[in-house]
Every structure is written in C-alpha cells, then in structure tokens.
Write a protein that holds these residues in place. Structure first.
Motif, PDB file in Angstrom:
ATOM      1  N   ARG A 284      38.559  63.174  70.203  1.00  0.00           N
ATOM      2  CA  ARG A 284      39.046  63.749  71.456  1.00  0.00           C
ATOM      3  C   ARG A 284      37.951  64.539  72.167  1.00  0.00           C
ATOM      4  O   ARG A 284      37.781  64.428  73.380  1.00  0.00           O
ATOM      5  N   ASN A 285      37.205  65.341  71.418  1.00  0.00           N
ATOM      6  CA  ASN A 285      36.149  66.157  72.036  1.00  0.00           C
ATOM      7  C   ASN A 285      35.043  65.298  72.624  1.00  0.00           C
ATOM      8  O   ASN A 285      34.433  65.654  73.637  1.00  0.00           O
ATOM      9  N   ASN A 286      34.777  64.156  71.985  1.00  0.00           N
ATOM     10  CA  ASN A 286      33.683  63.292  72.434  1.00  0.00           C
ATOM     11  C   ASN A 286      34.163  62.108  73.268  1.00  0.00           C
ATOM     12  O   ASN A 286      33.365  61.289  73.707  1.00  0.00           O
ATOM     13  N   VAL A 287      35.463  62.000  73.462  1.00  0.00           N
ATOM     14  CA  VAL A 287      36.093  61.020  74.363  1.00  0.00           C
ATOM     15  C   VAL A 287      35.668  59.585  74.029  1.00  0.00           C
ATOM     16  O   VAL A 287      35.033  58.900  74.823  1.00  0.00           O
ATOM     17  N   TRP A 288      36.012  59.140  72.833  1.00  0.00           N
ATOM     18  CA  TRP A 288      35.815  57.742  72.457  1.00  0.00           C
ATOM     19  C   TRP A 288      36.811  57.400  71.361  1.00  0.00           C
ATOM     20  O   TRP A 288      37.327  58.288  70.683  1.00  0.00           O
ATOM     21  N   VAL A 289      37.068  56.109  71.204  1.00  0.00           N
ATOM     22  CA  VAL A 289      37.991  55.671  70.152  1.00  0.00           C
ATOM     23  C   VAL A 289      37.715  54.197  69.834  1.00  0.00           C
ATOM     24  O   VAL A 289      37.461  53.406  70.739  1.00  0.00           O
ATOM     25  N   PRO A 290      37.701  53.821  68.541  1.00  0.00           N
ATOM     26  CA  PRO A 290      37.597  52.393  68.217  1.00  0.00           C
ATOM     27  C   PRO A 290      38.923  51.708  68.526  1.00  0.00           C
ATOM     28  O   PRO A 290      39.992  52.267  68.230  1.00  0.00           O
ATOM     29  N   VAL A 291      38.873  50.530  69.130  1.00  0.00           N
ATOM     30  CA  VAL A 291      40.124  49.870  69.519  1.00  0.00           C
ATOM     31  C   VAL A 291      40.414  48.607  68.711  1.00  0.00           C
ATOM     32  O   VAL A 291      41.572  48.250  68.524  1.00  0.00           O
ATOM     33  N   ARG A 292      39.386  47.924  68.210  1.00  0.00           N
ATOM     34  CA  ARG A 292      39.643  46.727  67.412  1.00  0.00           C
ATOM     35  C   ARG A 292      38.324  46.208  66.824  1.00  0.00           C
ATOM     36  O   ARG A 292      37.244  46.628  67.229  1.00  0.00           O
ATOM     37  N   SER A 293      38.454  45.309  65.857  1.00  0.00           N
ATOM     38  CA  SER A 293      37.306  44.545  65.357  1.00  0.00           C
ATOM     39  C   SER A 293      37.325  43.183  66.030  1.00  0.00           C
ATOM     40  O   SER A 293      38.388  42.568  66.177  1.00  0.00           O
ATOM     41  N   GLU A 294      36.160  42.707  66.438  1.00  0.00           N
ATOM     42  CA  GLU A 294      36.082  41.450  67.171  1.00  0.00           C
ATOM     43  C   GLU A 294      34.819  40.708  66.759  1.00  0.00           C
ATOM     44  O   GLU A 294      33.712  41.132  67.071  1.00  0.00           O
ATOM     45  N   LYS A 295      34.997  39.616  66.018  1.00  0.00           N
ATOM     46  CA  LYS A 295      33.874  38.805  65.562  1.00  0.00           C
ATOM     47  C   LYS A 295      32.843  39.647  64.791  1.00  0.00           C
ATOM     48  O   LYS A 295      31.634  39.538  64.998  1.00  0.00           O
ATOM     49  N   GLY A 296      33.356  40.518  63.923  1.00  0.00           N
ATOM     50  CA  GLY A 296      32.464  41.336  63.110  1.00  0.00           C
ATOM     51  C   GLY A 296      31.927  42.567  63.815  1.00  0.00           C
ATOM     52  O   GLY A 296      31.203  43.359  63.206  1.00  0.00           O
ATOM     53  N   GLU A 297      32.258  42.747  65.088  1.00  0.00           N
ATOM     54  CA  GLU A 297      31.797  43.910  65.841  1.00  0.00           C
ATOM     55  C   GLU A 297      32.932  44.921  65.984  1.00  0.00           C
ATOM     56  O   GLU A 297      34.097  44.551  66.020  1.00  0.00           O
ATOM     57  N   VAL A 298      32.568  46.201  66.066  1.00  0.00           N
ATOM     58  CA  VAL A 298      33.552  47.256  66.305  1.00  0.00           C
ATOM     59  C   VAL A 298      33.560  47.544  67.803  1.00  0.00           C
ATOM     60  O   VAL A 298      32.564  47.982  68.368  1.00  0.00           O
ATOM     61  N   VAL A 299      34.696  47.271  68.442  1.00  0.00           N
ATOM     62  CA  VAL A 299      34.830  47.517  69.877  1.00  0.00           C
ATOM     63  C   VAL A 299      35.255  48.969  70.073  1.00  0.00           C
ATOM     64  O   VAL A 299      36.276  49.401  69.555  1.00  0.00           O
ATOM     65  N   VAL A 300      34.435  49.717  70.811  1.00  0.00           N
ATOM     66  CA  VAL A 300      34.671  51.140  71.032  1.00  0.00           C
ATOM     67  C   VAL A 300      34.879  51.396  72.520  1.00  0.00           C
ATOM     68  O   VAL A 300      34.078  50.951  73.352  1.00  0.00           O
ATOM     69  N   ALA A 301      35.953  52.101  72.857  1.00  0.00           N
ATOM     70  CA  ALA A 301      36.184  52.519  74.245  1.00  0.00           C
ATOM     71  C   ALA A 301      35.601  53.911  74.428  1.00  0.00           C
ATOM     72  O   ALA A 301      35.875  54.816  73.638  1.00  0.00           O
ATOM     73  N   GLU A 331      41.508  59.709  80.526  1.00  0.00           N
ATOM     74  CA  GLU A 331      42.949  59.850  80.263  1.00  0.00           C
ATOM     75  C   GLU A 331      43.443  58.755  79.334  1.00  0.00           C
ATOM     76  O   GLU A 331      44.221  59.006  78.408  1.00  0.00           O
ATOM     77  N   ASP A 332      42.992  57.507  79.556  1.00  0.00           N
ATOM     78  CA  ASP A 332      43.432  56.395  78.720  1.00  0.00           C
ATOM     79  C   ASP A 332      42.913  56.528  77.296  1.00  0.00           C
ATOM     80  O   ASP A 332      43.610  56.186  76.327  1.00  0.00           O
ATOM     81  N   ILE A 333      41.677  57.008  77.149  1.00  0.00           N
ATOM     82  CA  ILE A 333      41.108  57.170  75.810  1.00  0.00           C
ATOM     83  C   ILE A 333      41.904  58.207  75.018  1.00  0.00           C
ATOM     84  O   ILE A 333      42.242  58.000  73.844  1.00  0.00           O
ATOM     85  N   LEU A 334      42.233  59.322  75.652  1.00  0.00           N
ATOM     86  CA  LEU A 334      42.996  60.367  74.961  1.00  0.00           C
ATOM     87  C   LEU A 334      44.383  59.870  74.587  1.00  0.00           C
ATOM     88  O   LEU A 334      44.908  60.178  73.501  1.00  0.00           O
ATOM     89  N   LYS A 335      44.999  59.062  75.467  1.00  0.00           N
ATOM     90  CA  LYS A 335      46.315  58.502  75.150  1.00  0.00           C
ATOM     91  C   LYS A 335      46.226  57.489  74.015  1.00  0.00           C
ATOM     92  O   LYS A 335      47.122  57.405  73.171  1.00  0.00           O
ATOM     93  N   LEU A 336      45.139  56.713  73.969  1.00  0.00           N
ATOM     94  CA  LEU A 336      44.949  55.755  72.871  1.00  0.00           C
ATOM     95  C   LEU A 336      44.771  56.487  71.547  1.00  0.00           C
ATOM     96  O   LEU A 336      45.287  56.048  70.514  1.00  0.00           O
ATOM     97  N   ILE A 337      44.032  57.594  71.575  1.00  0.00           N
ATOM     98  CA  ILE A 337      43.857  58.379  70.349  1.00  0.00           C
ATOM     99  C   ILE A 337      45.210  58.868  69.847  1.00  0.00           C
ATOM    100  O   ILE A 337      45.519  58.788  68.651  1.00  0.00           O
ATOM    101  N   ASP A 338      46.045  59.360  70.773  1.00  0.00           N
ATOM    102  CA  ASP A 338      47.387  59.808  70.378  1.00  0.00           C
ATOM    103  C   ASP A 338      48.220  58.654  69.830  1.00  0.00           C
ATOM    104  O   ASP A 338      48.922  58.794  68.823  1.00  0.00           O
ATOM    105  N   LEU A 339      48.144  57.492  70.504  1.00  0.00           N
ATOM    106  CA  LEU A 339      48.911  56.321  70.057  1.00  0.00           C
ATOM    107  C   LEU A 339      48.484  55.881  68.665  1.00  0.00           C
ATOM    108  O   LEU A 339      49.312  55.609  67.800  1.00  0.00           O
ATOM    109  N   PHE A 340      47.164  55.818  68.434  1.00  0.00           N
ATOM    110  CA  PHE A 340      46.645  55.305  67.171  1.00  0.00           C
ATOM    111  C   PHE A 340      46.838  56.271  66.013  1.00  0.00           C
ATOM    112  O   PHE A 340      46.945  55.850  64.860  1.00  0.00           O
ATOM    113  N   THR A 341      46.856  57.574  66.305  1.00  0.00           N
ATOM    114  CA  THR A 341      46.790  58.537  65.202  1.00  0.00           C
ATOM    115  C   THR A 341      48.018  59.393  65.024  1.00  0.00           C
ATOM    116  O   THR A 341      48.275  59.870  63.928  1.00  0.00           O
ATOM    117  N   SER A 342      48.800  59.626  66.085  1.00  0.00           N
ATOM    118  CA  SER A 342      49.893  60.587  65.909  1.00  0.00           C
ATOM    119  C   SER A 342      51.117  60.237  66.719  1.00  0.00           C
ATOM    120  O   SER A 342      51.833  61.112  67.166  1.00  0.00           O
TER     121      SER A 342
END
Length: 776
Positions: A284-301, A331-342
């Motif tokens: 949250r403090n650094n405003v990023w979140v991993p969203v999925r693995s794709e062809k061996g890569e980690v997709v980060v928003a 705003e979307d990143i923070l909402k994704l963090i909430d969705l994924f974690t809590s």
C-alpha cells in the motif's frame, strides 16, 4: 521470619541498544521523507516547478545549509543553476571542465565529498587541476566550507549536477550522506530524462485527455496547481475533483508509459502464490501489487513504472523471476490490494498472505502428502473459511478445488452467473491439507481417495455465516482429488412472477400448479434452476389447508410449512421408498427431487391418479422430449396421459447489465436473422414486431457494476407444454416426439429459443446469450 518483598524492576536499556533504536528510528524517518520526495518527483507534471517546492525538503533530508541544482546547457557546454538556496546571485554558470567542483563532477561523472574547499592539498589529492573558485563567496558574503557534489545521470547520459554546501551539524559530509545523495540523483535522473524525452517527442502524460476533448488545457493546468498545493498526484485530482472517469485517466497513463492498463475488477483471481510473504502495508505504501503469473513472468500493477527504486525492490521480492510491469491508477491498486488480501476481513479474520504465512509458521516441515489435518489447524481452517465466504459474497453457485500434479499450484475456480472464473491459487504443498479440511467439514473419509464421496457442510458450525454446501469429491489423474462445493440457496423462494415467465407461460403455469391433482414436470440440465422453480411453485400453493411432502437429494431450499425429507440411498431410503412412505402419510402435494427410475415414476403417476398433486424433475432437453423419455422407461401411455398436467423446460440466460446496456437500432439483416431463428409464421402470430426506424435492441457494454462484462444476473427462458386433450391423445397413441412438439406449438407453446428471442426484443438479453443455452 520476615516476608521477603519481590521488587518489580524495569530493565535498563544499554547504551548500545539505545543507539541501535535511535539509528533505526532515524533510518525509518529518512526512508519516509525520501519516499515522499520521490513520489512528488515521479508524479510531477512540471518537474521544474516541483523541484522549486522540494529544494528545502532535499536540503533538510541530507542536513545541508544550501543546495544548487544545475542543468546541462548542451549548446554552450555549461552547467546552469536552475534551483538554488539564497538569492545573492541570480544565476551561476560553470563550464563542464575540471575548473570547478561541479564541472569536475560532471566531466568525470563521479561524486565528490570535500571537507574543506579552501584546502588546496585536499583538492590536489583528488586532481592536481582541481580548484575552488572563491569569487562566489566574496560576491555573496557566504562562507563555503564542506561540499558534497554529485552528477545527475540517466545511465551514462549527463543531465545535471546537484551540489550541497556545508553540513548543518558541522564536520564533513558522511558516507551515509554520500549514499543518500546518490539515491536522490538516481531518482532525479530518471525523471529528468523522461521529461526531456517526452518534450522532444511532443508527448505529455495527459495528451490523450486533451486530444479527445475530455479535458481542456486550462483545466489541466488548474489540476496541476491543485496537486502541488495538496501534495497529491495529478491523477487523483483529475478523478476526485474534475470527475474525469478513472478508466480515461488510466488509458492516458497506459499510452504515456506504453504499457498495458490494469483496471480494478472484483472478480479478478487472487494470486495466492504471489502474495505469499508480502506485507500489505508495504504494498500500500509503495502503490504496487502482483496481479497474476503469465508465461513464467510476474505481472505487477504499479502507478509509476518509471520509479526504478520501487521496481528494484519488487525484483528482490521475486528472485529468479521476470517482472512484467502494467500501469494502473493508484485507487485501483489500493482496491486490488484490499480484494486480494482482506476481502470481507471482518468475517474472514485474516488476509490470504497472513493465512499462508501462518501455515508456514505452524509447520516449517510441512509434508506434501499430509492428510491428518486437525480441525484446530487454524491457518488451514481460516483459508477454507475464507474461500467459502469470498465465493458466497461474490454470488457464486459452485466452488471448484482443482489440485494440479507435481509442484503446480492448486487452482480454485468459482461459478458466477453460470460462468466459471479463476478465483485464486494456493501453493501446491497445501493442496492435500485444504482438501482434507473440506472432507472433515463434510464428515467424509479423509483416507479414502480412490472413489467419489458425497457430503454436506453446515457452515454455521465452522463460521458465523448460515450457509449450506453440497460437497462432491472426485478422484483425478495422478492420485489427486477434486472437490466441488455447491452453495445451496437459502432464504425465501423467488415469487413466480419474478422468474421471467412470459404472460402466456405465467398464466398457464399458475393454472397448472393450482389444480387439485395431476403430474407436473420441470426439466432441463443440471444448474438450470429446476429445483428453484418447483420450490417457487410450492410456495405459491403453500397454505395450512395443504399437506406438502418433499423428498430431495439434498434438501437445497427450506420452506416453513413443507415437510422435507433428505433421501439416503446408502441405507435403502431412496426416492421410491420416500414416495411409499408419503402415500401413507396423508399428503395433498408431493414433490420428488428427480424421477430417475421406473419404480419412482410409476409411483408418481399412481399418486397423481389417486388424487394427489405431484411435482418432479427430469434431465431432458425439451418438454416434448420428456414425454418420449418417460414412455421409454416403460410407463403405461394411458395412465401417463391421464396423469400429466404440464411439462416445463427451462434454461438460465445471462441478462444484460441494466446500468450500462446500450440501446441501438439493428440492421435489417440482424432483424431478419432473428425472425428466421424464431420462425416467420410463428413470429407474426406471437410477436409481430415490425422493422421500423424506432426499433431498438440492446447490447452489452461493461461498467464497474458488472465487472466490465456487460452482463449481470440471470433469468429463465421457458418452454411450457400443457397436456391438452389433443396432446393426451398423441401420448396414448405413442406418437413420435416431432408430432407432439408440433401440436404443442400449434396450441401456443413457445420453444426455449423462441422465448429467448422474445426476451431479446424486450431488452433483457442478447441473441448470443440465448444461443449459448439452447439449440432449437
């Protein structure tokens, strides 16, 4: 004997420990300040303006008295002071050469830390040609002592120089100060290079908004000023105060950074294996979140893909993996963090990463083939509870736990509105623990993996939510087991007038279910809503004057006033046994979950002929096919024809989202295609909508309410065959199915597809959705 007194002494902190604590607090404060400065530099729309505001913060960060930031004048090959402390001199220009400290740092692209600029020996030790020009001090009246100067670079490209003068606390600049200024120049180098490159290409961060007239230049300038005043990003100001749609701002960022855009969707699968070990507060403090693995890569928003410092930190968290950056608004990143974690944390207790971390802490030597999982194993319990609760809150009808062979992670899929989607992944070494936990909750044999098992979970025993689940385990290849949990409907049955019946079908069905005796079937594949429809029919006639018995497997919907029985074939209590018992228990209405064998069907027909109203389901594709199916089971055609009242075939079709569905005027060819699929003569008789300029149909668009799918919810499409005298005569003569169908259509029956096309013209759904659930 004196009683001894026990004194509570406060342990003393040693000087070394106190120093360590002070150093740690100092480091945290420094990191926080640096992050704030970095965020403002990266988010700056105009870097020159933001550096004017930040120069005092930078001076405080490093603990210097003064600062000068030089930019490169490439034409004259000089350094020009762009921002500086003090106003004694309006501008400083120094050549990029060894003749000055700043010029030397620029020429050799190296950091200089000088204890005393007037000490010729110290300067000579760096380079014999290096001199300090004291004229600036004489003209300004300011005395320069220590100097820390560093080049601002992007890779090997020189963009400027930052020079700090005189350490506030006295003495020379320290090694830590050198590290701090190096980190700061790296941040400034990226931002300056980006600004120069975009200026040369004529590109700005929000050009997309200007080009498409979503925003005017005056409004953009105003937003930039407000962002500076409030110390927020321009993007936040545009969304919050200028009401620019978040999707449009995201598209502008996507074009600017030339990266894919991630948009928040509360149906996004949770990347459980990527969240393992990550701290929510850090993301949250650094405003990023991993969203999925794709062809061996980690997709980060991330909100700013140019922030190299943050990206370097992300790379250290995913060693030996390639990071693929996507851009998203904060705003979307923070909402994704909430969705994924809590998500629903108040009921679930913990976030996914906390639960998985707890699993690791509970048993560092966790074996992949562990089956003996205690109900008190809190981390596994929490994880299974969270899966069930999240699926329930997302409106899912089914949960699929799908372990993969080897070291592939377990996939959890959920079915919402008839469509399956990935919900999350679970680290592979916990697959057997999770499966075992579900089997314990359903009272199944956790040691038996060779054959399917069926059970039921009353979730209220394990959590506060009153949910019932039907559980099926299925052995799969590789010695694994899949688990499917059906979330059973609860609450009041849906009223018949809310189930999407056409006027003709509604009136005919109401007339059928209110008759005193006879046989009514509801047919369709699994998951088409047969049981829901029958319970709605029972609710319509449920009163104190009628005794209603139901035999179900399992009891999915409960109603007050119904006497409901769960059949148990393992002990010989099947549908036929339940029917025999009901007939001796003074029934008025009997509902049998399914007529799957000759004995049960025969008893149902006999019960209807002896004055009882009997409801049941069949797994057939259409209403006329149900007749031939029952005759093929060996039913007497005369008794069956006498008993039959109606057969209802149904499917569930996805409905267009009422918030975002778009009205449009169809092409003549599209209108004609709909009529051909309906049948031209029948269309004129049943619908008779002419093609005019005012004719409007609807199509899906996508919005936040429907998770950008364009569809929200489902409704029934129906095919109701009423057993008229003509139909009964055909049944008695064992007429082929096409003859029965043609007679029913002649009497007004609409087929499933015809009913669906009528709902297309009414604006509830589209033809694609209808085609997905029915053929003819």
């Amino acid at each position: 004997m004196k009683a001894s007194k026990k004194l509570n002494r406060v342990p003393k902190t040693s000087p070394t420990e106190a120093q360590d604590v002070h150093h740690l607090k100092s480091e945290v404060e420094y990191r926080t300040k640096l992050q704030e400065i970095s965020n403002q530099i990266y988010a700056a729309f105009n870097l020159d303006e933001i550096l004017i505001d930040l120069k005092d913060d930078i001076v405080d960060l490093v603990g210097a008295e003064r600062i000068t930031i030089y930019y490169v004048d490439g034409i004259k090959r000089e350094l020009v002071s762009r921002f500086k402390s003090g106003d004694e001199i309006s501008e400083i220009r120094v050549p990029i050469s060894d003749g000055s400290l700043a010029g030397y740092a620029a020429t050799h692209q190296r950091l200089l830390n000088v204890k005393d600029v007037y000490d010729d020996k110290e300067l000579g030790a760096i380079d014999s040609s290096l001199k300090f020009d004291g004229r600036w001090d004489k003209r300004s009246g300011f005395r320069t002592r220590q100097v820390l100067v560093a080049p601002i670079l992007y890779k090997s490209y020189l963009l400027g120089v930052i020079q700090l003068i005189n350490r506030k606390s006295g003495g020379p600049f320290t090694r830590r100060d050198e590290d701090n200024i190096s980190e700061l120049t790296k941040i400034m180098g990226i931002a300056l290079y980006k600004q120069k490159r975009m200026a040369s290409q004529g590109k700005g961060k929000f050009d997309y908004l200007l080009e498409n007239h979503i925003l005017t230049q005056k409004e953009l300038n105003n937003a930039v000023s407000k962002a500076r005043e409030k110390k927020e990003t321009v993007e936040n100001i545009l969304i919050a105060e200028f009401k620019i749609p978040k999707k449009e701002v995201g598209t502008a960022l996507s074009r600017y950074y030339d990266l894919p855009l991630v948009v928040y969707d509360d149906h996004m699968p949770i990347p459980g294996e990527l969240l393992q070990g990550l701290k929510v507060k850090f993301m949250r403090n650094n405003v990023w979140v991993p969203v999925r693995s794709e062809k061996g890569e980690v997709v980060v928003a991330i909100d700013n893909p140019d922030d190299i410092r943050r990206i370097d930190e992300i790379k250290t968290l995913f060693p030996k993996k390639t990071i693929k950056l996507n851009v998203a608004v904060k705003e979307d990143i923070l909402k994704l963090i909430d969705l994924f974690t809590s998500e629903n944390s108040s009921e679930n207790g913990s976030s996914i990463d906390d639960i998985i971390s707890q699993m690791q802490d509970e048993d560092d030597d966790f074996e992949e083939e562990t089956y003996d999982v205690s109900e008190e194993s809190s981390a596994v319990v929490q994880l299974v509870n969270k899966i069930v609760l999240d699926a329930y809150h997302r409106g899912a009808s089914d949960i699929h736990l799908e372990p993969q062979p080897g070291k592939k992670n377990t996939e959890v899929r959920i079915r919402v509105d008839g469509a399956c989607s990935l919900y999350q992944t679970i680290p592979y070494n916990y697959k057997n623990a999770v499966i075992s936990r579900v089997k314990i909750m359903a009272d199944l044999d956790i040691a038996e993996r060779r054959k399917p098992q069926s059970g039921k979970i009353r979730f209220k025993k394990f959590s506060g939510k009153d949910i019932e689940l039907r559980v099926e385990t299925v052995p799969t290849q590789g010695g694994l087991e899949d688990v499917v949990m059906r979330i059973l409907a609860s609450g009041e049955p849906i009223p018949l007038d809310k189930m999407g019946f056409s006027s003709r079908n509604y009136e005919s069905f109401i007339n059928a279910v209110t008759l005193p005796y006879g046989l009514i079937f509801c047919c369709g594949p699994t998951g088409s809503g047969k049981t829901t429809t029958l319970h709605s029919a029972l609710a319509h006639i449920n009163d104190v004057e009628r005794k209603i018995w139901t035999a179900e497997d399992p009891v999915e919907i409960t109603q007050r006033g119904l006497r409901q029985v769960q059949v148990k074939p393992k002990i010989g209590f099947d549908f036929a046994a339940a029917m025999r018992s009901f007939l001796r228990a003074d029934p008025d209405v009997i509902m049998v979950g399914e007529m799957r064998d000759r004995e049960t069907t025969q008893m149902g027909i006999e019960a209807s002929l002896t004055g009882h109203l009997v409801f049941s389901t069949l797994h057939t594709n259409s209403a006329p096919e149900s007749v031939t199916r029952l005759l093929d089971m060996g039913m007497d055609p005369f008794n069956f024809a006498d008993a039959l009242i109606a057969i209802l075939a149904q499917r569930l079709v996805r409905t267009l989202c009422p918030t975002c569905k778009e009205a449009y005027h169809p092409e003549k060819s599209e209108y004609e295609a709909l009529i051909r699929e309906y049948g031209e003569e029948l269309f004129k008789r049943n619908v008779n909508i002419q093609y005019t300029d005012d004719l409007m149909l609807y199509r899906p668009v996508g919005c936040a309410e429907c998770q950008n799918t364009g569809y929200r919810g489902r409704m029934g499409i129906h095919e109701l065959l009423i057993a008229s005298d003509a139909i009964k005569s055909l049944i008695q003569n064992r007429a082929p199915m096409p003859e029965i169908r043609d007679q029913a259509i002649a009497e007004g029956m609409t087929t499933l597809k015809q009913d669906g096309i009528e709902k297309v013209f009414e604006g509830h759904c589209d033809l694609l959705g209808v085609r997905k659930v029915c053929i003819k």
